[in-house]
Motif scaffolding. Sequence first.
Motif: not given
Length: 576
Positions: A78-83, A19-23, A140-141, A26-35
């Motif tokens: 986090y995604i790359t390591t702990w995922g 679940f933290f991986d998905l969180i 996918v998420f 989500t943050m990565v997606a938000v940053v990508d959409l923000s620019f």
Amino acid sequence: MGIFYRFIEFYKPHKRLFFFDLICATMVAVVDLSFPQLLYYATHTLFVGGNDTIITGCIYIAIIMVVLYAVRYACQHYITTWGHIMGARMESEMRRLLFKKYQALSFSYYDKNNTGVMMSKLVSDLFDISELAHHGPENVFLAILEIVGAFILMGMINVQLSAVLFIIMLLMLSFGIMQNRKMKNIFLDNRKKIAGVNSSLQDSLAGIRVVKSFANEAIEHAKFKVSNDEFLESKTASYMAMGSFVAGGGIFVGLSYMSVLAIGGYLIAHNLLKPTDLAVFALYIGIFLNPINMLVNFTEQFQKGYTGFCRFVEIMDTPILIKDKENAIDIGNVKGKITYENVSFAYEDEQKVLKNISFNVDAGKTIALVGPSGGGKTTICSLLPRFYDVTDGNIYIDDKNIKDVTLASLRDSIGIVQQDVYMFNGTIKSNIAYGRPDASDEDIITAAKQANIHDFIISLPDGYDSLVGERGTRLSGGQKQRLSIARVFLKNPRILILDEATSALDNESERFIQQSLDMLAKDRTTIVVAHRLSTIQNADEILVIRHNQITERGSHAELMENNGLYARYYRMQFHK
């Protein structure tokens, strides 16, 4: 869906990581959409003010972007390591379960399946499953978030252009589904073909000494070439399918840009769209297409992981034919009385190998089985420790049906010395200690002395710590046999099975080993399978097994007097 739910089960021990991986995704997606959104704000609000306002605004935007990309860096790390660690842990658990399952399966499974194929399922399949476990939900998420987010923000800029992109995405999705159906079967074929390569490799390397002794390297090359070429052909088909899929996706990407440019130009010409809005919209197309490319790459990964998991489930669902019955009891202190009562046995879909076999062996006595090859002698021995289960009849030890006792206690009470001795790749000490892993060094040395192998061991430079090589290649046949006898001395069972233990040895080795076997069999209930009749003349009873039945029985003297098959064999061996 059943496969899907079983896959989800492996996430449960790692749900916090998941679940933290998905969180973080989500943050990565938000940053990508923000620019693009910041650019949209700047072109409509900030850049229409004075110079001071523009400079101050740009500073604030820069600070915001630094913070956002710092957050993105932390989340991506986090995604790359702990995922990946989560995926590796799931892979490790699946490998543990699969290995445990392999250990639990009965001999009948190994009679029909190849070791190389099983290794392929244990190694390469599980690696692809691990990659799917990590990247699958996350990709996918993340893709869904970015696609939906981009559509919403693009819709806020211009509904007409967003509708066009939505139609193109539906076409692209339909194309992807059709291509996936083709690739599913192709990737499943990949799995079978690489398993064939592993099987051919394992078979050739395991028999390398036979290969070289017959100078048949060319034959092995030809055999390997067949499986290798079949795998290449399957991989070529998969890459052809992937090529069509990726190239088709590229067409839809080009179609997206072309449609937006053409329709956007039309809207600008009619004052329905600002040029700056079209520029921002174009940035969102890039964000929109990035997750689609991610899904395209994910497709190959999904097919590999999915087909690998299907093969994993296939093994896990294989029924364990021989296992403890409910409420099975410990066999307790075994005295050694053995009873075979009308025992018949047949392998799956085959004629009976044994028919109505009945005999008794009193505790501490020896019974010998002789007869032509293929008569069922080894099968009789294999039924006692329940390597196979009887088709009809019953077997008792101390009047306890062997199906009513636990497999562990049953097999602990039985020691087996076979003609084909297997040595594990390790030291002499570890191979002897396999008979009782918790044994002390003193016990191991005592067992070696009882097996007449101690003097040889201490003559080696490393003594008991000497390596035996793969399958015991550094030892002679007689030395391996005596080590296997030492194992059984260390185990100290009440029941002993000697399955042609000396038939492959020279006369001198046989003499030494027979002395060890005689010592080993003392005061134990013993079943001996032998072709060399000199080793069984003192047996309490000799059974002649022919045509899957007992055709003669009695002591050596009685059988010689009956002048049957046993007497004929004896005269052939001793020229009498």
